[in-house]
Design a protein around this motif. Sequence first.
Motif, PDB file in Angstrom:
ATOM      1  N   ARG C  86       0.819  -1.218   0.000  1.00  0.00           N
ATOM      2  CA  ARG C  86       0.000   0.000   0.000  1.00  0.00           C
ATOM      3  C   ARG C  86       0.851   1.266   0.000  1.00  0.00           C
ATOM      4  O   ARG C  86       0.441   2.297  -0.502  1.00  0.00           O
ATOM      5  N   ALA C  87       2.057   1.151   0.577  1.00  0.00           N
ATOM      6  CA  ALA C  87       2.845   2.357   0.822  1.00  0.00           C
ATOM      7  C   ALA C  87       3.197   3.098  -0.457  1.00  0.00           C
ATOM      8  O   ALA C  87       3.218   4.321  -0.488  1.00  0.00           O
ATOM      9  N   GLU C  91       0.328   7.877  -1.180  1.00  0.00           N
ATOM     10  CA  GLU C  91       0.325   9.300  -1.476  1.00  0.00           C
ATOM     11  C   GLU C  91       0.966   9.493  -2.843  1.00  0.00           C
ATOM     12  O   GLU C  91       2.077   9.016  -3.061  1.00  0.00           O
ATOM     13  N   PRO C  92       0.293  10.169  -3.722  1.00  0.00           N
ATOM     14  CA  PRO C  92       0.861  10.332  -5.073  1.00  0.00           C
ATOM     15  C   PRO C  92       2.193  11.069  -5.016  1.00  0.00           C
ATOM     16  O   PRO C  92       2.354  12.021  -4.270  1.00  0.00           O
ATOM     17  N   GLY C  93       3.143  10.555  -5.756  1.00  0.00           N
ATOM     18  CA  GLY C  93       4.441  11.213  -5.817  1.00  0.00           C
ATOM     19  C   GLY C  93       5.417  10.743  -4.772  1.00  0.00           C
ATOM     20  O   GLY C  93       6.575  11.125  -4.798  1.00  0.00           O
ATOM     21  N   LEU C  94       4.983   9.917  -3.839  1.00  0.00           N
ATOM     22  CA  LEU C  94       5.890   9.426  -2.820  1.00  0.00           C
ATOM     23  C   LEU C  94       6.156   7.947  -3.062  1.00  0.00           C
ATOM     24  O   LEU C  94       5.220   7.155  -3.174  1.00  0.00           O
ATOM     25  N   SER C  95       7.429   7.579  -3.129  1.00  0.00           N
ATOM     26  CA  SER C  95       7.774   6.163  -3.220  1.00  0.00           C
ATOM     27  C   SER C  95       7.507   5.528  -1.859  1.00  0.00           C
ATOM     28  O   SER C  95       7.220   6.215  -0.882  1.00  0.00           O
ATOM     29  N   ASP C  96       7.606   4.204  -1.789  1.00  0.00           N
ATOM     30  CA  ASP C  96       7.284   3.572  -0.506  1.00  0.00           C
ATOM     31  C   ASP C  96       8.257   4.017   0.585  1.00  0.00           C
ATOM     32  O   ASP C  96       7.861   4.290   1.712  1.00  0.00           O
ATOM     33  N   VAL C  97       9.555   4.132   0.213  1.00  0.00           N
ATOM     34  CA  VAL C  97      10.535   4.563   1.217  1.00  0.00           C
ATOM     35  C   VAL C  97      10.205   5.969   1.714  1.00  0.00           C
ATOM     36  O   VAL C  97      10.215   6.252   2.908  1.00  0.00           O
ATOM     37  N   LEU C 141       9.664  -2.941   7.252  1.00  0.00           N
ATOM     38  CA  LEU C 141       8.305  -2.643   6.775  1.00  0.00           C
ATOM     39  C   LEU C 141       8.153  -3.041   5.311  1.00  0.00           C
ATOM     40  O   LEU C 141       7.098  -3.480   4.885  1.00  0.00           O
ATOM     41  N   GLN C 142       9.255  -2.896   4.553  1.00  0.00           N
ATOM     42  CA  GLN C 142       9.169  -3.255   3.131  1.00  0.00           C
ATOM     43  C   GLN C 142       8.921  -4.746   2.934  1.00  0.00           C
ATOM     44  O   GLN C 142       8.364  -5.152   1.915  1.00  0.00           O
ATOM     45  N   THR C 143       9.369  -5.574   3.898  1.00  0.00           N
ATOM     46  CA  THR C 143       9.149  -7.011   3.725  1.00  0.00           C
ATOM     47  C   THR C 143       7.708  -7.393   3.994  1.00  0.00           C
ATOM     48  O   THR C 143       7.299  -8.501   3.670  1.00  0.00           O
ATOM     49  N   LEU C 144       6.921  -6.510   4.585  1.00  0.00           N
ATOM     50  CA  LEU C 144       5.521  -6.823   4.860  1.00  0.00           C
ATOM     51  C   LEU C 144       4.729  -6.589   3.572  1.00  0.00           C
ATOM     52  O   LEU C 144       4.163  -5.536   3.371  1.00  0.00           O
ATOM     53  N   GLY C 145       4.736  -7.587   2.714  1.00  0.00           N
ATOM     54  CA  GLY C 145       4.011  -7.460   1.463  1.00  0.00           C
ATOM     55  C   GLY C 145       4.888  -6.964   0.330  1.00  0.00           C
ATOM     56  O   GLY C 145       4.393  -6.490  -0.676  1.00  0.00           O
ATOM     57  N   GLY C 146       6.196  -7.080   0.478  1.00  0.00           N
ATOM     58  CA  GLY C 146       7.082  -6.648  -0.586  1.00  0.00           C
ATOM     59  C   GLY C 146       8.491  -7.140  -0.332  1.00  0.00           C
ATOM     60  O   GLY C 146       8.707  -8.065   0.456  1.00  0.00           O
ATOM     61  N   THR C 147       9.461  -6.510  -0.946  1.00  0.00           N
ATOM     62  CA  THR C 147      10.844  -6.910  -0.770  1.00  0.00           C
ATOM     63  C   THR C 147      11.630  -5.701  -0.288  1.00  0.00           C
ATOM     64  O   THR C 147      11.404  -4.592  -0.747  1.00  0.00           O
TER      65      THR C 147
END
Lengths: 271, 616, 208
Positions: C86-87, C91-97, C141-147
């Motif tokens: 979801r991250a 918000e548009p324009g924001l990467s997950d990090v 947090l990135q590993t929760l549903g991603g890499t």
Amino acid sequence: MNIPVVLAILVVFAFLAFRKANLFILALAWWIGAFVFFRFGFTAPIPASVISIYMGIVSLATLAFVSSSEQRREEVSRPLLRLMTEKRFAPLLAATIIAIPALAAANVYVQMNVPIEPPFFPRTIHPASPPEITVHEKKISIDLGDNPFRELEKSNPQEFRQHVENGRRVYYQNCVFCHGDNLAGNGMFVHGLDPIPTNFADGDTIANLRETFLFWRASKGGPGLPEEGGPWNSAMPAWEKILKEDEIWDAVLFLYEFTGERPRAREEHAQ
Amino acid sequence: MNGVRSKQLLFVLGPLTGLVMFGAVIIVATFLTNREYREPDRAPIAIVDPTPRASGLADEAAAADAAAKAKPYVEAEYRRFPVVGSRVAIWAVAQLHLLFAAFVLAVPIFALIIEVIGYKTGDKRYDRLAHEFSKLLSVSFSLTATFGAFLTFMLIALYPKFTNYLMSVFSPTFLPYVLLFFAEAFFLYTYYYGWGKFHPLVHIALGAGLNLVGTGIMLIANSWLTFMMSPRGISDSGALISLEDAINNYTWMPINVHRIIANVAFGGSVAAAYAAFKFLAADTDEERAHYDWMGYIGNFVAIISFLPLPFAGYWLAKEIYAYSQTLGLTMMGGAFSWLFIIQAVLIGNLFLGANYYLWLGMGRVEGAQPFQRFVKYLLVAIVLCFMIWATPRSIIATVSEIRAMGGSTHPILGFFGVMSAKNTAVNILILTTFMSFLLYRRTGRTATVSWAKTGQAVQLLIFGAAAVFVIFLGVYGYFVEASVRIGLSVPQVSSVLFAMVSISVIDIFLFRRPKLTGEVRWGRIPAISQYVLIFIAVTFTWLMGLMGYVRSGLRQHWHVYGVIRDTSPDAFTPTLGFATQVVSVTVLLFFVLIGFVFWLASLHDRPDFEAGTKAS
Amino acid sequence: MTIPLPARIGLLVVLTTGFYTYVGQLVPQKEVQPPQETAIRADLTTADMVTVGRQIMEGKGLCFTCHTIGKSGVLRFPDLDGVASRAATREPGLSDVEYFAKSIYAPDSFIVPGFNPGMPVINKPPIGLTDQEILCVIAYLQTLGGTATVTLQTSHRYYTAPGAIPPAPPDEKAEPGEKLPLTLPPAQKGETPKAPAAGPTPGKKGEV
């Protein structure tokens, strides 16, 4: 609520009220009635720790009530005095004197004699899948992907049948030992496993899952479970090391064919 | 006579001689062995040629001397208290100081009120009672001051760096504090020793001054400790920006209010325990009647001020949340959540004990039997509320029990674990206790005013409406989101307060010139009621200790939350079991000391010792 | 046989306190240690950072006091299960990090719909995680549903990695005009990546 137990308690109290029972008997009945109600009155039983809190409160309250006025104190102590002084109650008195330590001993025995239980691990039943996985160097999207052979069901039933048969072969060569002959999660290795293998035939589990989810679970197995919500202790192997991608997809098809379930459709999110 | 005396002398001298001889043997032995070791040839050191060993020793001594001289001065961050460690030592001393301080602040409050009642009504009994209460003050005051000094020295010795920091922030408040302490001593001793020596109004003014000064002292001390919990008025690195903000921090006012109310409740219960002690020790019916009455008043003071205490507690908790969500969640959801189950047991016991005492008290009044039948309904209400309040949010259960329940929350008990149920339970408990008071007031008299029937019906209606409204809001809380649910406690509390105030007002007018149907026979109460009073006092004290622990322990590994970190070995948060042990030891110490105060106070009534009366 | 009055009262006092102490022993006993000051070594791999991040979230970060992973029903704070998926689009324009960093350094600037604001600023006392620790948390947090993709050299708008100062400005998210005051001391904080956790802020204050 366990209706028969509650009714039984009510009947006993109605009887006692009808007989205008002595306060001592009533207090005893309240205490025992409360215990029976807490212990057996609920269909989902209350844990012992909570019952002991409740019974502590009930004991205090009963004691407070029977001693709260001169009249009540007198009424409660009368039967006790008679029990202790009158000759004809001597056997009963003796029995009581023996019963008190005996009850305490019995309580200790029962409390010590509990079966040994494994420590409790809270486990989330449904692990969250990653959005995509890599199997045999091919990226497969769990959220957006589909079983590549599912469309054959309509377009080419002949070939679809072949895939299902291949899946049957894969299942009975690999999965049957744990997941069982009739897919009910009761294969011959089950007794050594905790948690037990998934039951595909319960009419509920796989019908709520998408095929890509099953594919993820089969290809990545226990080691591929997400870290959170653990410890999982799952013995499921990562089948991608043994089976080809097509074989796993075929096995997934077979699971649905054998049980007669339909996979969960993809939900279209309105973004 | 002579023989007896010499025998007594022998008894004393025997062990003494033994000790002296033992000491002498040790001194002689060490002296001999020392010499033997240092000078093997037993020759004076001056005539022996310096051997290599002697010069080596001299060099060593010189080196040690030089090292000692060159040792740099290092400021210690912490020092360790022997055996129990610094934290427990400070904890116990601070708690004892607080308990005595609370008592010394509380007694003048209700002593003054009782004195004013006595002055207004002209009833000499009230004046005597107020005097008797304040009899406990002077010794308690010196104990408070002693423990305060003890605490200060311990802080300086054990936590020098942190104490230094607190001084850097609060130094301007120290001088007023000390001066107020002088004023407190002045007012307290003139108030006590001047009893009956001045015009009543002058004396009452002295009492008012005592209360004002005492409250001022408490406010200043509260600012120090609330600053530690919710610092304000300082820079990111801890430098003072505004002393006013540092004093008037988020939790200062709530703590002030909470403490004043709790102090009165605590002081009332301890004074009631004193009366109970005197009742049990009394020889005559007159004394028993007097001390029964005194215990009743003390308990009345305790319970009446205890009823609004949960509301003050809400306010404090709300301010803690407002200051820092983390702090609030540590309190209610984190390491301390089980502490509130222990608190529920204590408060349940307090309510049960208070009601029980009132029910027993109905026995004093002739013709109180009709009211006895309500007792069982009140009791059922109390028991149900107590149970709901003591039901934990996360239940302790074994694996098989969790399987049988079908999850870690029970389908029915799960509802009782949350805020809505607990708030409702405590509000109903308060209403029930209030009801017990009303019933007690009705024993032995009948209202004679023309609108008696209507008045009582209105009272009952208000009471029922408040109860129904509180329960309705409690149930409604399950159907709304958390932010709305928290807000529901306000109407709950206000409806209970409204019910209590309006019913009391009606009651006062209802029982103007009542017809007396039965006499109150003070002193005719079973002895067990007096033990209940002592039980209530112990429970109050223990509760103060426990809540003091949570207030202070909440900061966890911070001296000043978020600013000055605790880096001592005691920075960890102990288990609740350990904390309760420390609280218990403190409470026992307090009761040993307060027992001493009681004994001193009762010396007053003893006849003077006259030489010769004993010997004959 | 009569027991003297002081003994009776003493017994009552001892029994009452004893009872409450007993109640105190019945509840779960947990000793909370102050957070460990674990140094974040500069050579941590992304996989190591995931493990460290999880430890920080359990311990010093106090994250799980409010947040849950894999729980549904009435929640106090957003559930973190699958949050990485979801991250990136929240918000548009924001990467997950960037989104993670923003919700940690300035938690009140974006509130997930349906929740109340209430999260403290994580890089300030009392929690006071260092920039390196926060990177580890983001990795987890990135590993929760991603890499997990972040490394200790990753920069975001609240933190400029020491080795990456030259390439930081071309980073498409770093808008110099919109820098928050939090980023003002990056040079001072960034100069010692091996500094013990929470070293720059609370540690120094402790020595005042």
